[in-house]
Design a protein around this motif. Sequence first.
Motif, short mmCIF file in Angstrom:
data_model
loop_
_atom_site.label_atom_id
_atom_site.label_comp_id
_atom_site.label_asym_id
_atom_site.label_seq_id
_atom_site.Cartn_x
_atom_site.Cartn_y
_atom_site.Cartn_z
N THR A 80 155.65 121.91 61.29
CA THR A 80 154.99 120.91 61.63
C THR A 80 154.37 121.12 62.90
O THR A 80 153.40 121.02 63.64
CB THR A 80 156.12 119.23 62.01
OG1 THR A 80 156.85 119.78 62.98
CG2 THR A 80 156.33 118.64 60.12
N ARG A 85 153.31 126.62 62.90
CA ARG A 85 152.20 126.34 61.96
C ARG A 85 151.45 127.73 61.79
O ARG A 85 151.08 128.45 60.92
CB ARG A 85 151.43 125.28 61.52
CG ARG A 85 150.60 125.58 60.25
CD ARG A 85 150.51 123.55 59.59
NE ARG A 85 152.00 123.56 59.52
CZ ARG A 85 151.98 122.29 57.97
NH1 ARG A 85 150.80 121.49 58.12
NH2 ARG A 85 153.14 121.95 58.10
N GLY A 362 153.53 116.62 54.26
CA GLY A 362 152.58 116.45 55.32
C GLY A 362 152.74 114.61 55.58
O GLY A 362 152.84 113.80 56.01
N ARG A 365 155.72 112.37 55.40
CA ARG A 365 156.63 112.29 56.90
C ARG A 365 155.86 111.50 57.12
O ARG A 365 156.21 110.42 58.19
CB ARG A 365 156.46 113.89 57.44
CG ARG A 365 157.88 114.99 57.42
CD ARG A 365 157.43 115.63 57.91
NE ARG A 365 156.09 116.57 57.87
CZ ARG A 365 155.85 117.86 57.43
NH1 ARG A 365 156.74 118.36 56.38
NH2 ARG A 365 154.53 118.74 57.79
#
Length: 435
Positions: A80, A85, A362, A365
């Motif tokens: 994240t 990343r 994503g 989350r």
Amino acid sequence: MALGASHRLQDGVVAVETMTRFALAVLALASGVYTYLGVRSLLDGSPTAVFFAAIIYSASVSVAIYAFWSYMGRFYPHVTGAAARGAMLGVMALGCAMIIAMSSWLNAAALAGSAALEQHLAETVEDYTADLDKAHQNALAAQSLLPDIQRTSERFARLAEDERESGALTGTTGSGSVVQLLSQMSAQLGELESNIIASRERVTNLFDQGRTHLETMRTLVSAPGAIAPRSDQFSAEVVALSGVITSLQQTSIAPSVKRAAEDLSLGFIAPVADGRAADLANRQDQVMATIRASVAAQSTVLSQAADDILAREPVAERRFVPLSSAEAVLRYADDFIPAWAGAISIDLLPAVLVFMLAVVHGVIRRQDERLPFAHRITAAELLEALEVRRAVERSGLDPEDAIRQAETQDPASDHPTNITNLDMPPKLPRKGPQA
């Protein structure tokens, strides 16, 4: 609603996990097969050694591709932080470059190798066709002088005949010195004319041989079957055609024309006037001087024309270099973009799956972070928390005081504590009732 959407996404990730593994395995296997076909054309040696070497290389490529994309699919969606990343994207870019270097160009060689070799042979045919035409034109350039030489020879012969029959030049008939000189010049020009005509026949024969070789080469380019034996026969035809082109360049009559033109002037030997009368001898001398000037002018014209022909750029020596299928695909990559696109897509298509999983995780989350803690905790975690609360109460402590003590305790302290922090980090939603 958010809880239900999160559950559906999580269920989808679990449902496609087997399909994702299967897709990665199939793509890695396909890449390995085409890599085997491509690398086999590059190896030399016994068939057994080539077979096992190609199998080992292609198997290594398949395992490497499967492992690389499995790692990326497992780790990248859960990273994240921006820096982390970015590092993962750098690793992915490096891995993609290495996959293209060790596999994709060999896949392209397997997909379009034969077509690329045929393209190489076809362009070679066009190059040699241009060379043959240029050599033929250079060899025939001297033929353009033939009409002038014939006209001059006929003019000298006609003047000699007129002088013999009617004394057109000296005013006295008969075969005197003037007639002999005119006949001599006409004979020399006639000999040069014969040489040019003979050269034309030889040039025509050589050009016909060259066209025969070119027709055979074109047939080999478009013939069905394996490309390797056709390429070998093509090389033999190229050698023969190169010999024909060299012979054509050596057959040019232009150097001979230049030497003959210089001989007309430099080798001019005028006979002595044979007139018995002084007046006739003077007339013969005047006519022979005129003939000498005419021969000198004609010699200059022919020599200049021969120099122009010799100044033409000769055919450059060309060497045919056979290529392997992989080399041909690299050299003519612009002509086989679809094959390159397919070869690279086989290896890099899993990147699309990785990014798709990253997007889905994503979203999960973000939805999970918006849920209250009661919606994120599982039944097992709730039971465990209640058991801890009862244990705290049995010890005579107030649970709220214990929580405050745990929160104010120095994190760097190494003293153990039996207080459990119930504020657990967000977890992926488990399967629950549909919203």
